[in-house]
Design an enzyme around this catalytic site. Structure first.
Site, mmCIF file in Angstrom:
data_model
loop_
_atom_site.group_PDB
_atom_site.id
_atom_site.type_symbol
_atom_site.label_atom_id
_atom_site.label_comp_id
_atom_site.label_asym_id
_atom_site.label_seq_id
_atom_site.Cartn_x
_atom_site.Cartn_y
_atom_site.Cartn_z
ATOM 1 N N SER A 153 12.850 3.829 10.846
ATOM 2 C CA SER A 153 12.067 3.143 11.784
ATOM 3 C C SER A 153 12.961 1.982 12.503
ATOM 4 O O SER A 153 12.958 2.356 13.984
ATOM 5 C CB SER A 153 10.923 2.297 10.836
ATOM 6 O OG SER A 153 10.392 0.866 11.540
ATOM 7 N N SER A 194 5.528 -0.798 13.389
ATOM 8 C CA SER A 194 6.110 -2.313 12.115
ATOM 9 C C SER A 194 7.141 -1.393 11.910
ATOM 10 O O SER A 194 7.463 -0.111 11.705
ATOM 11 C CB SER A 194 4.982 -2.596 11.081
ATOM 12 O OG SER A 194 5.372 -3.499 10.384
ATOM 13 N N GLU A 195 8.413 -1.688 11.822
ATOM 14 C CA GLU A 195 9.850 -2.218 11.049
ATOM 15 C C GLU A 195 9.579 -1.701 9.939
ATOM 16 O O GLU A 195 10.966 -1.353 9.087
ATOM 17 C CB GLU A 195 10.885 -2.770 11.622
ATOM 18 C CG GLU A 195 10.242 -4.306 10.836
ATOM 19 C CD GLU A 195 9.585 -5.610 12.089
ATOM 20 O OE1 GLU A 195 10.271 -6.578 11.854
ATOM 21 O OE2 GLU A 195 9.019 -5.098 12.573
ATOM 22 N N ASN A 196 8.891 -1.968 8.651
ATOM 23 C CA ASN A 196 9.075 -1.644 7.733
ATOM 24 C C ASN A 196 8.629 -0.155 7.215
ATOM 25 O O ASN A 196 8.376 0.106 6.132
ATOM 26 C CB ASN A 196 8.033 -2.540 6.797
ATOM 27 C CG ASN A 196 6.208 -2.255 7.304
ATOM 28 O OD1 ASN A 196 6.118 -2.752 8.144
ATOM 29 N ND2 ASN A 196 5.363 -2.678 5.994
ATOM 30 N N ASN A 221 6.200 -2.452 19.011
ATOM 31 C CA ASN A 221 6.196 -3.425 17.427
ATOM 32 C C ASN A 221 5.945 -5.088 18.241
ATOM 33 O O ASN A 221 6.030 -5.370 19.231
ATOM 34 C CB ASN A 221 7.821 -3.390 17.428
ATOM 35 C CG ASN A 221 8.035 -3.984 16.397
ATOM 36 O OD1 ASN A 221 8.229 -5.333 15.959
ATOM 37 N ND2 ASN A 221 8.534 -3.388 14.888
#
Length: 220
Positions: A94, A52-54, A29
């Protein structure tokens, strides 16, 4: 402070140097800011899966002007690409990857890193404009390794490598390695160990610019 001439690394240099150290096959990440540049310096033939956390898995480098997709962005709202085999996932899935310990590495920026591995990267005071610590807390706690990439000092020349963080903490004892424009340092039980320094910079010069005590580490 010594007047020895040296050349500090640019942000691109820092990102390139960090990218070189990511092992083959790791799930990684990248936080907002300098960390996002790291994806630009991992060769396509190497298997490093960026998250990516989205809701992106398999994120690629920044697009060229003609390749930009306005709907494809990372958590910092920057335009990105998706590598072959990449996927879009639900936001909850995620974060399940993050909280479930499925990420090998998270790369974050920081305001301060303490010699024991504490990180402060979301607020500089009780009155800061950031509403909350956000996903950085989950990432610092959930990833198997946490590396920080940041400038070595503030614009005023104050060291960001400190004995004890003065800003609100994001996580405690979590940082394993730090990449700055002056050096690469490991966080050990004995504090910061210098792995590599910018060209022309001496150990004494580096120590003079660092609040926390340093020691020589093993070259990378």
């Amino acid at each position: 402070m010594s007047e020895t001439s040296f050349t500090s690394w640019s942000r691109k240099d820092m990102a390139r140097r960090l990218a070189r150290d990511i092992p083959e096959g790791w799930y990684v990440n990248l936080g907002i800011g300098i960390p996002t540049m790291v994806a630009d310096y991992v060769p396509l033939e190497r298997e490093v899966v960026f998250h990516s956390e989205n809701g992106l898995l398999g994120m690629g480098p920044a697009p060229g002007e003609l390749d930009a997709d306005p709907w494809l962005i990372n958590a910092g709202k920057q335009l990105v690409t998706l590598r072959r085999g990449g996927a879009y996932v639900h936001h909850a899935d995620s974060f399940a990857m993050i909280r479930g310990g499925h990420l090998d590495l998270c790369v974050l920026g920081a305001f301060e890193v303490a010699e024991n591995g504490d990180i402060a990267n979301w607020a500089t005071s009780a009155n800061d404009t950031a509403p909350a610590v956000g996903g950085a807390m989950d990432l610092a706690a959930g990833a198997k390794n946490l590396w920080v990439i940041m400038e070595h000092t503030t614009k005023e020349g104050r060291s960001k490598l400190v004995r004890q963080c003065g800003y609100p903490l994001t996580a405690m004892r979590s940082v394993r390695r730090v990449y700055t424009n002056l050096a690469v340092l490991d966080v050990t039980e004995q504090g910061f160990a210098v792995v590599e320094m910018a060209p022309g910079l001496s150990f004494d010069d580096l120590q003079a610019r660092t609040d926390a005590p340093l020691r020589q580490g093993e070259p990378a």
